[in-house]
Scaffold this motif. Structure first.
Motif, PDB file in Angstrom:
ATOM      1  N   ASP A 382     -15.375  -8.222  -6.375  1.00  0.00           N
ATOM      2  CA  ASP A 382     -14.840  -7.249  -5.538  1.00  0.00           C
ATOM      3  C   ASP A 382     -13.696  -7.750  -4.711  1.00  0.00           C
ATOM      4  O   ASP A 382     -12.729  -7.183  -3.832  1.00  0.00           O
ATOM      5  CB  ASP A 382     -15.742  -6.303  -4.576  1.00  0.00           C
ATOM      6  N   SER A 383     -13.634  -9.057  -4.424  1.00  0.00           N
ATOM      7  CA  SER A 383     -12.470  -9.633  -3.672  1.00  0.00           C
ATOM      8  C   SER A 383     -11.184  -9.266  -4.248  1.00  0.00           C
ATOM      9  O   SER A 383     -10.704  -9.358  -5.317  1.00  0.00           O
ATOM     10  CB  SER A 383     -12.534 -11.231  -3.731  1.00  0.00           C
ATOM     11  N   LEU A 384     -10.300  -8.758  -3.111  1.00  0.00           N
ATOM     12  CA  LEU A 384      -9.029  -8.030  -3.442  1.00  0.00           C
ATOM     13  C   LEU A 384      -7.735  -9.069  -3.180  1.00  0.00           C
ATOM     14  O   LEU A 384      -6.975  -8.883  -2.526  1.00  0.00           O
ATOM     15  CB  LEU A 384      -8.782  -6.820  -2.959  1.00  0.00           C
ATOM     16  N   THR A 385      -7.859 -10.250  -3.989  1.00  0.00           N
ATOM     17  CA  THR A 385      -6.534 -11.249  -3.764  1.00  0.00           C
ATOM     18  C   THR A 385      -5.722 -10.841  -4.927  1.00  0.00           C
ATOM     19  O   THR A 385      -6.041 -10.032  -6.021  1.00  0.00           O
ATOM     20  CB  THR A 385      -7.042 -12.615  -3.851  1.00  0.00           C
ATOM     21  N   ILE A 386      -4.332 -11.081  -4.823  1.00  0.00           N
ATOM     22  CA  ILE A 386      -3.371 -10.667  -5.924  1.00  0.00           C
ATOM     23  C   ILE A 386      -3.845 -11.492  -7.182  1.00  0.00           C
ATOM     24  O   ILE A 386      -4.026 -10.629  -8.130  1.00  0.00           O
ATOM     25  CB  ILE A 386      -2.266 -11.281  -5.585  1.00  0.00           C
ATOM     26  N   LYS A 391      -9.454  -8.545 -12.476  1.00  0.00           N
ATOM     27  CA  LYS A 391     -10.762  -8.875 -12.926  1.00  0.00           C
ATOM     28  C   LYS A 391     -11.543  -7.538 -12.156  1.00  0.00           C
ATOM     29  O   LYS A 391     -12.685  -7.535 -12.106  1.00  0.00           O
ATOM     30  CB  LYS A 391     -11.281 -10.130 -12.223  1.00  0.00           C
ATOM     31  N   LEU A 392     -10.843  -6.764 -11.390  1.00  0.00           N
ATOM     32  CA  LEU A 392     -11.456  -5.398 -10.635  1.00  0.00           C
ATOM     33  C   LEU A 392     -11.997  -4.694 -11.621  1.00  0.00           C
ATOM     34  O   LEU A 392     -11.561  -4.549 -12.832  1.00  0.00           O
ATOM     35  CB  LEU A 392     -10.230  -4.918  -9.721  1.00  0.00           C
ATOM     36  N   LYS A 393     -12.911  -4.033 -11.215  1.00  0.00           N
ATOM     37  CA  LYS A 393     -13.385  -2.736 -12.000  1.00  0.00           C
ATOM     38  C   LYS A 393     -12.070  -1.945 -12.611  1.00  0.00           C
ATOM     39  O   LYS A 393     -11.314  -1.543 -11.894  1.00  0.00           O
ATOM     40  CB  LYS A 393     -14.581  -1.972 -11.483  1.00  0.00           C
ATOM     41  N   ALA A 394     -12.333  -1.353 -13.793  1.00  0.00           N
ATOM     42  CA  ALA A 394     -11.383  -0.492 -14.588  1.00  0.00           C
ATOM     43  C   ALA A 394     -11.028   0.640 -13.734  1.00  0.00           C
ATOM     44  O   ALA A 394      -9.811   1.089 -13.577  1.00  0.00           O
ATOM     45  CB  ALA A 394     -11.677  -0.072 -15.847  1.00  0.00           C
ATOM     46  N   LEU A 455      -0.419  -6.426 -13.122  1.00  0.00           N
ATOM     47  CA  LEU A 455      -1.665  -6.591 -12.663  1.00  0.00           C
ATOM     48  C   LEU A 455      -2.750  -5.676 -12.932  1.00  0.00           C
ATOM     49  O   LEU A 455      -3.939  -6.181 -13.146  1.00  0.00           O
ATOM     50  CB  LEU A 455      -1.846  -7.256 -11.286  1.00  0.00           C
ATOM     51  N   THR A 456      -2.564  -4.516 -12.982  1.00  0.00           N
ATOM     52  CA  THR A 456      -3.295  -3.410 -13.129  1.00  0.00           C
ATOM     53  C   THR A 456      -3.465  -2.839 -14.494  1.00  0.00           C
ATOM     54  O   THR A 456      -4.290  -1.738 -14.614  1.00  0.00           O
ATOM     55  CB  THR A 456      -3.178  -2.128 -12.074  1.00  0.00           C
TER      56      THR A 456
END
Length: 457
Positions: A382-386, A391-394, A455-456
């Motif tokens: 869940d780490s929100l680095t650039i 790798k974040l959840k869809a 990135l998203t």
């Protein structure tokens, strides 16, 4: 590289003094004990269209006459030469009346000191004033016509910040400053009792003043009042600066922080500032990609709007509003707040992570999360680095992407339009200085937002 906004330096608002303001200023420096290293010199007045030099705010700049090494002293300003509410000739009055001079900005005492010294024939700072920019030619967006400001800066956050400034300046002037000056007519001549002059001095203090940092043990105290530091405000700003101001008991010292070759300009830093902050406070930007501290904002309410777009029935909308209210209770979001995205990091990582988590988690999980008042161990994924965004959840990526798309819609132009202008040197050269500055600001922000889109995806 684009021409930076050069604020013209001309004879100051009080006039008089030497024909050459620099000669008069250097003579004044010797009288007050302001020590300038023989290895540096004032860089010469810059006028509009001087595209060959980088500077950003001051009209002169300072140049190395010989090579400088890290730690070398460039100049030392004795505290007695500083211009502040304490050192001015009405300092004792300002101290006695400080209760009635309190304001949201905290700048009123310094501004009154400037208003008095500007019209005082015997002010010891007259040679310093002669190096000031012409107040009627300041380039802060607050002095742009409203239509031009909105047209060029729409979507950047600057017009909204300026509107708040102008309202606060007007309120401060009529409720505190003007009554004080009218109560002391012997100290303030009618010609300085002007909202226009007060607004110009606010902009000048915004751009030229310094604020001494608190000591570690003083963290709970109110911030120190701003002060004017002759010589230090000659230096221009770059994010990749090569000098820094150090504070000590008797002197303020400008010291080299990296090797500076002979003939190179000496740059101070005004702090880690995004381009929208630089143009708002100083009237310039650093052209892309020069400002490594640049950021783009996603308004917090824009994320809420993006999430609401994904709801299909009233029950889902009500649950989403409940989630938002809970985030407000946790002080993670607010109606006027923004998530701040840099080129290499999310500056509001905790707030954005928590917001995405709460708005995207299943209903059952939200109930449990709410019962625990939001406490939960943070997971590495869940780490929100650039670099971690792909790798974040869809569901997180989708909400973040929708928020970016809504943010991009607030600008009047798209990224390709900006790129076409920047790549066509002939067209770019025909733009006004304000148009160039605004273009660089918008382009830098949109590059950050488009990086998020990639990135998203």
């Amino acid at each position: 590289m684009a021409t930076q906004a050069k604020r013209p330096r001309v004879a100051g608002p009080v006039g008089g003094g030497d024909a050459d303001p620099v000669v008069g200023f250097l003579s004044w420096c010797r009288r007050v004990g302001l020590e300038l290293s023989p290895k540096v010199s004032e860089g010469g007045e810059r006028r509009g269209g001087d595209a060959g030099r980088q500077g950003t705010v001051a009209g002169y700049g300072m140049v190395a006459q010989e090579s400088l090494q890290p730690g070398e002293l460039l100049f030392a300003v004795p505290r007695a030469a500083l211009l502040s509410q304490h050192t001015c000739s009405i300092g004792s009055l300002l101290e006695r009346e400080r209760g009635v001079l309190q304001s949201q900005s905290g700048w009123v005492p310094l501004l009154l000191a400037l208003l008095h010294e500007l019209q005082a024939p015997a002010s010891p700072w007259r040679p310093y004033f002669a190096l000031w920019p012409e107040l009627g030619r300041l380039e802060h967006p607050m002095f742009w016509p409203e239509e031009e400001r909105r047209r060029l800066l729409q979507g950047t956050g600057v017009p909204e910040a300026v509107e708040k400034d102008l309202a606060n300046i007007r309120s401060e002037y009529y409720s505190i400053v003007l009554p004080f000056m009218e109560a002391h007519p012997d100290l303030f001549s009618p010609r300085v009792r002007s909202l226009e002059l007060y607004q110009q001095l606010v902009a000048l203090v915004m751009a030229y003043s310094f604020q001494e940092p608190l000591e570690e043990e003083e963290d709970e105290k109110e911030p120190n009042s701003p002060l004017m530091v002759p010589a230090a405000d000659i230096l221009n700003h770059l994010a990749s600066h090569n000098a820094n101001l150090e504070y000590s008991a008797n002197y303020l010292r400008m010291v080299a922080t990296q090797p500076i070759p002979k003939g190179h300009e000496i740059f101070n830093t005004y702090g880690q500032m995004a381009n929208w902050q630089l143009i708002h406070m100083y009237g310039f930007v650093e052209p892309y990609p020069g400002n490594t501290d640049d950021t783009a904002d996603i308004q917090m309410v824009t994320v809420r709007e993006a999430a609401l777009q994904g709801t299909k029935v009233e029950a889902e909308r009500l649950l989403l509003c409940e989630r938002w209210d809970f985030l407000c209770k946790l002080e993670m979001v607010g109606e006027e707040g923004a998530f701040v995205i840099g080129r290499e990091e999310v500056l509001t990582e905790e707030e954005l992570t928590t917001t995405l988590k709460v708005l995207c988690m299943p209903a059952e999980e939200f109930r449990e999360f709410k019962d625990q008042d939001g406490w939960r161990n943070k997971r590495e994924e869940d780490s929100l680095t650039i670099t971690n965004i792909p790798k974040l959840k869809a569901s997180w990526r989708r909400l973040l992407r929708d928020s970016v798309l809504l943010t991009l819609q607030t600008y009047a132009t798209d990224l390709k339009t900006e790129q076409d202008l920047l790549s066509n040197k002939e067209v770019y050269a025909r733009l006004s200085c304000r148009e160039q500055q605004a273009l660089q600001l918008r382009y830098g922000q949109k590059m950050i937002l488009h990086q998020l889109l990639e990135l998203t995806s």
